[in-house]
Design a protein around this motif. Structure first.
Motif, mmCIF file in Angstrom:
data_model
loop_
_atom_site.group_PDB
_atom_site.id
_atom_site.type_symbol
_atom_site.label_atom_id
_atom_site.label_comp_id
_atom_site.label_asym_id
_atom_site.label_seq_id
_atom_site.Cartn_x
_atom_site.Cartn_y
_atom_site.Cartn_z
ATOM 1 N N ALA A 133 0.872 -1.177 0.000
ATOM 2 C CA ALA A 133 0.000 0.000 0.000
ATOM 3 C C ALA A 133 0.907 1.223 0.000
ATOM 4 O O ALA A 133 1.957 1.233 0.653
ATOM 5 N N VAL A 134 0.528 2.242 -0.743
ATOM 6 C CA VAL A 134 1.228 3.520 -0.708
ATOM 7 C C VAL A 134 0.414 4.403 0.233
ATOM 8 O O VAL A 134 -0.752 4.702 -0.035
ATOM 9 N N THR A 135 1.016 4.780 1.351
ATOM 10 C CA THR A 135 0.326 5.487 2.419
ATOM 11 C C THR A 135 0.908 6.889 2.608
ATOM 12 O O THR A 135 2.132 7.051 2.617
ATOM 13 N N ALA A 136 0.049 7.872 2.761
ATOM 14 C CA ALA A 136 0.496 9.253 2.983
ATOM 15 C C ALA A 136 1.159 9.374 4.352
ATOM 16 O O ALA A 136 0.625 8.897 5.347
ATOM 17 N N THR A 137 2.318 10.020 4.391
ATOM 18 C CA THR A 137 3.013 10.258 5.658
ATOM 19 C C THR A 137 2.777 11.681 6.168
ATOM 20 O O THR A 137 3.203 12.036 7.260
ATOM 21 N N LYS A 138 2.134 12.498 5.347
ATOM 22 C CA LYS A 138 1.730 13.863 5.721
ATOM 23 C C LYS A 138 0.548 14.217 4.842
ATOM 24 O O LYS A 138 0.251 13.508 3.879
ATOM 25 N N HIS A 139 -0.136 15.274 5.139
ATOM 26 C CA HIS A 139 -1.250 15.709 4.284
ATOM 27 C C HIS A 139 -0.690 16.043 2.901
ATOM 28 O O HIS A 139 0.371 16.669 2.778
ATOM 29 N N ILE A 140 -1.423 15.639 1.867
ATOM 30 C CA ILE A 140 -1.016 15.905 0.487
ATOM 31 C C ILE A 140 -2.125 16.723 -0.166
ATOM 32 O O ILE A 140 -3.290 16.317 -0.165
ATOM 33 N N TYR A 141 -1.751 17.865 -0.713
ATOM 34 C CA TYR A 141 -2.724 18.802 -1.261
ATOM 35 C C TYR A 141 -2.754 18.772 -2.783
ATOM 36 O O TYR A 141 -1.840 18.257 -3.434
#
Length: 168
Positions: A133-141
């Motif tokens: 899984a590719v998981t966000a490590t911070k908010h991505i805008y």
């Protein structure tokens, strides 16, 4: 001759694996419809993957699954027959995936910025599903390119000059 039989058997196993890989079921999607492939902001990197949903005010929350890194399934023996290993990822132990032949796997376009402060996602192994899984490590805008660290092992096995591992 036993050696000849073993070589023939190995060739047949690789042929069967190749046929199996051509008939894999469609992979599960997460936010794939909000991801766009276009020229990377990284000079010389080729294409990159960007978050560009229809609703510009939306964002990906840290911890969310963005997409899946999956592809043709290999082990350390069968991967020897792959000529372009630039997309190969070790999911777990002797399970490797190669989305190289599968342009519809959007995760294959995520680049390594070679700067950990720019990374905004990570790979989380899911070996039971033959993927990461590719998981966000911070908010991505909206409009941001996705970046993940490939790791020292990946870069130490590349022959590309102009990187911190192989200076020009």
């Amino acid at each position: 001759n036993d050696v000849d039989d073993l070589q023939e058997l190995s060739r047949k196993v690789l042929d069967v694996r190749k046929e199996m890989n051509k008939n894999l079921p469609l992979h599960e999607q997460a936010l794939d419809l909000s991801l766009v492939v276009k020229k990377s902001a990284i000079e010389g990197a080729g294409m990159g993957l960007y978050f560009m949903p229809q609703q510009q005010q939306s964002f990906i929350k840290s911890g969310s699954t963005i997409c899946y890194y999956t592809g043709w399934r290999h082990n350390f023996n069968s991967i020897k027959s792959v000529t372009d290993k630039s997309y190969v990822l070790c999911v777990h132990s002797d399970l490797l995936v190669d989305p190289g032949p599968l342009k519809e796997v959007k995760a294959r376009y995520i680049n390594d910025p070679l700067n950990t402060t720019l990374e905004n996602c990570k790979f989380e192994p899911q070996p039971e599903k033959y993927r990461c899984a590719v998981t966000a490590t911070k908010h991505i805008y909206y409009g941001e390119e996705l970046f993940v660290g490939y790791g020292d092992f990946y870069w130490s096995n590349q022959k590309q000059s102009g990187t911190i591992y192989h200076p020009a």
